[in-house]
Design a protein around this motif. Structure first.
Motif, short mmCIF file in Angstrom:
data_model
loop_
_atom_site.label_atom_id
_atom_site.label_comp_id
_atom_site.label_asym_id
_atom_site.label_seq_id
_atom_site.Cartn_x
_atom_site.Cartn_y
_atom_site.Cartn_z
N GLU A 292 25.87 -2.20 33.20
CA GLU A 292 26.97 -2.40 32.58
C GLU A 292 27.57 -1.86 31.85
O GLU A 292 28.81 -1.95 31.77
N ASP A 293 27.13 -0.71 31.37
CA ASP A 293 26.84 0.02 30.11
C ASP A 293 28.14 1.37 31.00
O ASP A 293 28.68 1.94 30.26
N VAL A 294 29.06 1.51 32.03
CA VAL A 294 28.68 2.62 32.87
C VAL A 294 30.76 2.12 33.20
O VAL A 294 30.33 1.37 33.98
N PRO A 295 31.35 2.35 32.68
CA PRO A 295 32.38 2.49 32.43
C PRO A 295 33.80 3.25 34.07
O PRO A 295 32.98 3.94 35.06
N GLY A 296 34.14 2.33 34.76
CA GLY A 296 34.50 2.40 36.20
C GLY A 296 33.12 1.66 37.03
O GLY A 296 33.35 1.75 38.05
N THR A 297 32.05 1.56 35.99
CA THR A 297 30.47 1.26 37.53
C THR A 297 30.27 -0.11 37.45
O THR A 297 30.93 -0.49 36.69
N LEU B 198 32.75 10.24 29.70
CA LEU B 198 32.79 8.61 30.29
C LEU B 198 31.80 7.89 30.71
O LEU B 198 31.45 7.58 31.83
N ARG B 199 31.15 8.55 29.26
CA ARG B 199 29.51 7.79 29.92
C ARG B 199 28.82 6.65 30.21
O ARG B 199 27.99 5.70 29.77
N SER B 200 30.09 5.76 28.22
CA SER B 200 29.53 4.54 28.00
C SER B 200 30.17 3.55 27.30
O SER B 200 31.08 4.23 26.34
N ILE B 201 30.51 2.49 28.00
CA ILE B 201 31.30 1.63 27.32
C ILE B 201 31.02 1.44 25.72
O ILE B 201 31.76 1.43 24.91
#
Length: 139
Positions: free
Chosen positions: A18-23, A132-135
């Motif tokens: 859930e912390d991966v942006p756009g995933t 782009l690694r972590s929300i």
């Protein structure tokens, strides 16, 4: 390892995604959440259903147990919102096809790019993973 410990471990493991942006990892929880959206989308595999949907989208959607939020997302063709609501992209592709769009056109609409810019970005190797690694870490 106890069953209780394993359950906690799987939830902790899945929470990382859930912390991966756009995933959006399609988990059992997402499948349960999006069940009715996915059933609606799969109904579009039949030509007669596609025709009924195209003739009166709202009336067709009202036949399904969809939340107003889900209906609004379908009507707006907000694919990101549908995924957030638990839709599976492979089922949503039935809606995309019903509209006569290519998958690439639909995916481009899910980004900040127009279709031509999206194609150029992909032809150049895609989006850079840098930054782009972590929300939680604010990218």
């Amino acid at each position: 390892m106890s069953d209780k410990k394993r359950v906690r471990d799987i939830h902790a493991y899945l929470e990382q995604f859930e912390d991966v942006p756009g995933t959006r990892v399609y988990t059992a929880a997402r499948a349960r959440k999006g069940y009715h959206i996915n059933q609606f989308a799969m109904s579009l595999m039949k030509a007669e259903n596609r025709e009924r949907f195209k003739a009166d989208e709202r009336a067709y959607l009202d036949e399904w147990q969809l939340s107003d939020e889900a209906k609004d997302a379908v009507l707006a063709r907000d694919y990101n919102a549908l995924l957030d609501l638990g839709a599976n992209i492979y089922f949503v592709s039935k809606l995309i096809s019903t509209d006569g769009l290519s998958f690439a056109e639909a995916v481009a609409s899910m980004t900040e790019h127009n279709f031509e810019d999206y194609k150029a970005m992909m032809a150049a190797g895609g989006r850079s993973p840098e930054g782009l690694r972590s929300i939680k870490g604010k990218y």
